[in-house]
Write a protein that holds these residues in place. Structure first.
Motif, mmCIF file in Angstrom:
data_model
loop_
_atom_site.group_PDB
_atom_site.id
_atom_site.type_symbol
_atom_site.label_atom_id
_atom_site.label_comp_id
_atom_site.label_asym_id
_atom_site.label_seq_id
_atom_site.Cartn_x
_atom_site.Cartn_y
_atom_site.Cartn_z
ATOM 1 N N ALA A 1 0.874 -1.242 -0.071
ATOM 2 C CA ALA A 1 0.025 -0.141 -0.070
ATOM 3 C C ALA A 1 0.971 1.344 -0.119
ATOM 4 N N SER A 2 1.925 1.365 0.840
ATOM 5 C CA SER A 2 2.839 2.536 0.993
ATOM 6 C C SER A 2 3.587 2.656 -0.204
ATOM 7 N N ALA A 3 4.002 1.531 -0.971
ATOM 8 C CA ALA A 3 4.751 1.594 -2.211
ATOM 9 C C ALA A 3 4.036 2.087 -3.353
ATOM 10 N N ALA A 4 2.591 1.708 -3.395
ATOM 11 C CA ALA A 4 1.575 2.215 -4.502
ATOM 12 C C ALA A 4 1.497 3.525 -4.219
ATOM 13 N N VAL B 1 15.199 -0.335 6.005
ATOM 14 C CA VAL B 1 15.525 -0.868 4.742
ATOM 15 C C VAL B 1 14.286 -0.626 3.721
ATOM 16 N N GLN B 2 13.301 -1.250 4.155
ATOM 17 C CA GLN B 2 11.924 -1.140 3.161
ATOM 18 C C GLN B 2 11.314 0.240 2.711
ATOM 19 N N CYS B 3 11.700 1.212 3.749
ATOM 20 C CA CYS B 3 11.312 2.710 3.388
ATOM 21 C C CYS B 3 12.168 3.148 2.383
ATOM 22 N N GLN B 4 13.484 2.921 2.507
ATOM 23 C CA GLN B 4 14.416 3.311 1.494
ATOM 24 C C GLN B 4 14.348 2.668 0.254
ATOM 25 N N ALA B 5 14.005 1.193 0.191
ATOM 26 C CA ALA B 5 13.644 0.755 -1.090
ATOM 27 C C ALA B 5 12.369 1.639 -1.721
ATOM 28 N N GLN B 6 11.193 1.923 -1.016
ATOM 29 C CA GLN B 6 10.502 2.780 -1.677
ATOM 30 C C GLN B 6 10.618 4.026 -2.293
ATOM 31 N N LEU B 7 11.593 4.828 -1.316
ATOM 32 C CA LEU B 7 11.961 5.902 -1.884
ATOM 33 C C LEU B 7 12.961 5.663 -3.110
ATOM 34 N N ASP B 8 13.715 4.723 -3.250
ATOM 35 C CA ASP B 8 14.692 4.449 -4.456
ATOM 36 C C ASP B 8 13.534 4.206 -5.554
ATOM 37 N N LEU B 9 12.565 3.467 -5.624
ATOM 38 C CA LEU B 9 11.709 3.113 -6.527
ATOM 39 C C LEU B 9 10.889 4.505 -6.929
ATOM 40 N N ALA B 10 10.559 5.251 -6.160
ATOM 41 C CA ALA B 10 9.966 6.621 -6.496
ATOM 42 C C ALA B 10 10.890 7.496 -7.254
ATOM 43 N N ALA B 11 12.269 7.369 -7.017
ATOM 44 C CA ALA B 11 12.993 8.353 -7.752
ATOM 45 C C ALA B 11 13.363 7.719 -9.003
ATOM 46 N N LYS B 12 13.158 6.255 -9.301
ATOM 47 C CA LYS B 12 13.157 5.939 -10.722
ATOM 48 C C LYS B 12 11.897 6.242 -11.338
ATOM 49 N N ASP C 1 8.758 11.964 -12.290
ATOM 50 C CA ASP C 1 7.430 12.967 -11.921
ATOM 51 C C ASP C 1 6.317 12.238 -11.808
ATOM 52 N N LYS C 2 6.162 10.989 -11.913
ATOM 53 C CA LYS C 2 4.676 10.681 -11.751
ATOM 54 C C LYS C 2 4.472 10.315 -10.040
ATOM 55 N N ALA C 3 5.595 10.419 -9.428
ATOM 56 C CA ALA C 3 5.542 10.398 -7.916
ATOM 57 C C ALA C 3 5.800 11.533 -7.129
ATOM 58 N N THR C 4 5.507 12.540 -8.099
ATOM 59 C CA THR C 4 5.404 13.815 -7.242
ATOM 60 C C THR C 4 4.224 14.180 -6.907
#
Length: 713
Positions: A137-140, A217-228, A231-234
C-alpha cells in the motif's frame, strides 16, 4: 501499444530472503500500483484518489480492502457461489492493520475519496502475506501523485526458540512465544499489535526495535523506487485551508474559561458532554448575533473546528501543567471497578465487568466438535475451537443506530480480546468455546473490559485457564518536553492524546497488546515506562476481579454439557460408525448423547457429549464394548447365545466366541444341550486367538479345579 516496461527495486530481509517491488506493468490507469513479490508470494496493490472532494465532505473518506484470491493458492472458493465474496474476518483484520498505519499520513484537511485495494494474487502455504500488505500500500502511494507523508512499512516480528525473526514463516509462528506486527516510517514507530505467552515489557520493546530496523530498509527501497518513477511520484498540490486568525481568537476568548470550568469539574461523561455542548451552543448564538446571516453561514463550520481545537489544547495543557484529568483521577489511577459472576442462570458461564462508565456483559457457551468455526481462506483451511464475538450497540453510548451486524471495529476488538485470552486456555480442550461480549456502556476501552469479563466467564464456567487475564487502556499526552502517561483512559482522553495502547496480560506478563502511536520520535524509554505503568494497572484490575472469583470453579455448571474423550485403535473407527453411520446414530439416539470421531496421529479420538452423566456413561460403555480387545488369559462373564452339538457360542463385552465341547469340562460330554441352554451365564477364559481368522478360543474347564486322579495299579 507494446508491453509496459516495469520499474523495479528490491531489498533483503535480515535472513537473506529477497523482496521485489515492481510498478508500471499492471493497472497503469490507477494513480499508483505495485506488485510486491517474495518467492512465489505476490501482492498487487492499487491506489486511486479523487482530484476533488465531494461537496460538503467533512472527513477523510479512505477505504482499505485486502482480499486473497483463491486462485493464488490454486483453489476454488468453497462457498455456494464459488467466487470471492465479502471479506473474511482475517481479511478485515489485515485491512485494519494497513488502514491504521497509513491514515494518519495524509495531509490535514485532505477530503478526497481515496481507495486502496490489495490483492493476494499468488501465494505459498508457508508464507504469511499480511506482513507485506502495508508495504504494498505504501509503495503504491509513494509511486503515485496522491499526497502521502510516507513511506511506511509493516513487518511481523516473532520470537522463535529464543531468537527474534522478521517475517517468519507460518510454521515458525506456531512455535513462537511472541508475535507482533509493527508499523513504522523511517523515523517513527506508529503501530504495534500482537500477542505473546506472558512476555516481559522489555522483550516487547526489543521486538519493536528489531522490527523498526527492518522497516527502515523497506522505506528506503520505496524511496529508491519513487526516484526511478520520476515525475509521476510527485504529489499533487493540496490546498490548505486559510486560517482566520480573527475568528480563531474570538472563539478562544468566548469559550476558554468556560471550557476549563467544565474540564476541571470532575464530571461524569453525560454531564461533561452536556457542559461542552452548552458552551458550543452559546458560542453559536453569540456569533449569530455578531455576524450577518451570510457571514455566519460561511464561518460557522470553521468556528466549530476552532472550538474543538481550543478544547483539545486546553485539556491537554491542564493535564500536563496541573496533573489533573477530566474526571479528577491521578495519572496512574484506575476507575472504580465492580464485577459479578454467574449472572445469567442458563449460560454455561457469565460475568459482568464494570469499570467507571464502561460495562461488558459476557457469556460463555460450551459446544462440541461440530460447533467449531470453519476458516476457509486461500492459504488456510482449518477449524477454530475458540470463538469470541464482540457487540457494540449504539445504546452503549446513548445513541441510536440501525442494527447492521458487526462492523470492522467490532471484528478488530473481538480479535484483540481473543488473542489475550487464548494464551491462557488449557492445552487439552475437548470443548468448542464461544464467548460473547455485549457492551452495555462505553467510555473508554470496551475491548479491555471484554478481556476482563471473558476471564471471569471462563472461570465461572469451570474452564481451567492457567492464569486470570486483565486488560487496561493507556494513553499519553506530550508536548515534546513534558509528557503524562495516563492509566485507564476515558473516551475523551483517547481522542485528545498522542498515543493510546491497550495491554492485556496476567500478573506475570503480556498476552496481547495494540498500540497506536502519534508522537514523532517517541523514546523507547518512555514506551517502556508506559508499559510498566500499564502492568501496575493490570495487576490492580486482577485484584479487583478476584473479589468475585479468584480461580476457575472446580466443576462445570450442572446444566453444562460434559464431554468424555476416549482414545481407540484406528481400526475400530469404522466399527463405531457402522455402515452408513448406522451404529453411531443408534448410540446417539438411544443414549441422547452427541458423538464425534476423528483420526489423530493414527488413533481414533471419540468425544461423547451430554449434560447428563448417566447418558454419557451408557454411551461410553457402548463404545468400549465395540472397541474392546480381549487378551489371552482374560476371564469373562459370558451369556450363551446358541447351542451346537460341538459346543456353545457365547457373548461377552460386545464380542462372541466358541466354547468348544472339549473345553466345557474335564469330563467327557456326550450332549451339550444337557448342560447349557440359550441365555445361561457362564464364566470363560480366553485361551487363544486364531491368527488367520481372528476367532476367539474359549475355555470353561480351565477355570474348574482338576479332578482327583486315581493312582495306577
Amino acid at each position: 501499444m507494446g508491453q509496459q516496461t516495469p520499474i523495479t527495486t528490491s531489498f533483503h530481509l535480515p535472513d537473506g530472503r529477497e523482496v521485489i517491488i515492481e510498478t508500471g506493468k499492471l493497472a497503469t490507469q490507477a494513480d499508483g500500483s505495485v506488485v510486491v513479490r517474495m518467492g512465489k508470494t505476490m501482492l498487487f496493490c492499487s491506489v486511486v484518489s479523487a482530484h476533488e472532494p465531494r461537496e460538503g465532505q467533512s472527513f477523510f473518506p479512505l477505504s482499505v480492502d485486502y482480499q486473497e484470491k483463491f486462485a493464488a493458492a490454486g483453489k476454488i472458493p468453497g462457498n455456494f457461489f464459488r467466487r470471492e465474496a465479502r471479506l473474511s474476518d482475517y481479511e478485515i483484520l489485515t485491512s485494519r492493520l494497513v488502514d491504521r498505519a497509513i491514515r494518519p499520513l495524509f495531509p490535514d484537511g485532505y477530503m478526497n475519496d481515496t481507495q486502496v485495494i490489495i490483492n493476494l494474487i499468488s501465494g505459498e502455504e508457508d508464507v504469511l502475506p499480511d506482513a507485506l500488505a502495508a508495504l504494498a500500500a505504501s509503495a503504491a502511494m509513494t509511486c503515485s501523485d496522491v499526497p502521502f507523508n510516507g513511506p511506511i512499512s509493516e513487518v511481523r516480528v516473532a520470537r522463535v526458540k529464543g531468537e527474534f525473526k522478521v517475517n517468519p514463516s507460518r510454521s515458525e509462528t506456531e512455535e513462537a512465544d511472541m508475535e507482533f506486527i509493527v508499523a513504522a516510517s523511517m523515523d517513527n514507530v506508529m503501530m504495534v499489535e500482537g500477542e505473546a505467552k506472558e512476555c516481559q515489557e522489555k522483550d516487547l520493546v526489543e521486538a519493536i526495535r528489531i522490527a523498526h530496523e527492518a522497516i527502515k530498509v523497506q522505506c528506503q527501497a520505496q524511496l529508491d523506487l519513487a526516484a526511478k518513477v520520476g515525475d509521476k511520484a510527485t504529489s499533487r498540490e493540496v490546498e490548505e485551508a486559510e486560517e482566520n486568525e480573527e475568528l480563531k481568537a474570538r472563539v478562544e476568548s468566548l469559550t476558554k474559561d468556560k471550557i476549563l470550568e467544565v474540564a476541571r469539574g470532575e464530571l461524569d461523561k453525560k454531564a461533561r458532554k452536556k457542559g461542552f455542548d452548552e458552551i458550543k451552543d452559546a458560542l453559536k448564538e453569540t456569533l449569530e448575533e455578531e455576524m450577518d446571516e451570510e457571514t455566519f453561514e460561511e464561518q460557522w463550520p470553521m468556528a466549530k473546528e476552532y472550538f474543538y481545537k481550543v478544547q483539545k489544547a486546553l485539556i491537554r495543557e491542564m493535564v500536563l501543567s496541573e496533573g489533573k484529568r477530566l474526571d479528577g483521577r491521578k495519572a496512574n489511577e484506575v476507575r472504580d471497578i465492580w464485577t459479578e459472576v454467574d449472572y445469567l442462570p442458563s449460560a454455561h458461564g457469565s460475568a459482568i465487568f464494570t469499570r467507571g462508565e464502561t460495562q461488558s456483559l459476557t457469556s460463555l457457551t460450551l459446544g462440541t466438535k461440530t460447533d467449531e468455526l470453519m476458516l476457509d481462506q486461500a492459504l488456510n483451511h482449518s477449524y477454530e475451537n475458540f470463538i469470541l464475538h464482540y457487540n457494540f450497540p449504539a445504546f452503549s453510548v446513548g445513541e441510536t443506530k440501525p442494527m447492521r451486524g458487526p462492523g470492522r471495529r467490532e471484528v478488530g476488538h473481538a480479535n484483540l480480546a481473543a488473542r489475550a485470552l487464548r494464551q491462557v486456555l488449557p492445552a487439552e480442550l475437548p470443548y468448542t468455546l464461544r464467548i460473547v461480549s455485549d457492551v452495555l456502556e462505553s467510555n473508554g476501552s470496551s475491548s479491555m473490559a471484554t478481556v476482563c469479563a471473558g476471564t471471569l466467564a471462563l472461570m465461572d464456567a469451570g474452564i481451567k485457564i492457567t492464569k486470570p487475564v486483565s486488560g487496561i487502556a493507556m494513553g499519553m499526552i506530550s508536548d515534546g518536553d513534558r509528557y503524562a502517561i495516563l492509566s485507564d483512559i476515558l473516551g475523551d482522553e483517547d481522542a485528545l492524546g498522542d498515543m493510546d495502547f491497550k495491554v492485556s496480560g496476567t500478573e506475570n506478563g503480556i498476552t496481547a497488546c495494540q498500540m497506536d502511536i502519534k508522537i514523532e520520535g517517541l523514546p523507547y524509554e518512555q514506551l517502556e515506562e508506559a508499559l510498566m505503568q500499564a502492568r501496575e494497572g493490570r495487576v490492580h484490575i486482577l485484584n479487583e476481579m478476584s473479589n468475585s472469583l479468584a480461580a476457575p470453579r472446580e466443576d462445570l455448571k450442572p446444566h453444562a454439557p460434559r464431554i468424555v474423550e476416549l482414545t481407540i485403535d484406528k481400526s475400530f473407527i469404522g466399527a463405531v460408525i457402522g455402515p452408513g453411520g448406522k451404529v453411531i446414530q443408534e448410540i446417539q439416539e438411544v443414549t441422547g448423547t452427541q458423538i464425534n470421531i476423528e483420526e489423530v496421529d493414527n488413533k481414533g479420538i471419540v468425544n461423547i457429549a451430554s449434560s447428563d452423566k448417566e447418558s454419557i456413561d451408557k454411551a461410553v460403555e457402548w463404545v468400549r464394548r465395540i472397541t474392546f480387545t480381549p487378551e489371552v488369559g482374560d476371564v469373562f462373564d459370558s451369556v450363551v447365545r446358541s447351542v451346537m452339538p460341538y459346543g456353545v457360542f457365547v457373548d461377552f463385552h460386545g464380542k462372541s466366541g466358541l466354547l468348544h465341547v472339549s473345553e466345557i469340562s474335564h469330563t467327557r460330554i456326550e450332549n451339550v444341550a444337557d448342560h447349557f441352554q440359550e441365555g445361561d451365564e457362564v464364566k470363560v477364559k480366553l485361551i487363544g486367538v486364531d491368527k488367520k481368522t481372528g476367532k476367539l478360543r474359549l475355555s470353561r474347564k480351565a477355570l474348574l479345579p482338576q479332578p482327583d486322579r486315581k493312582p495306577r495299579d
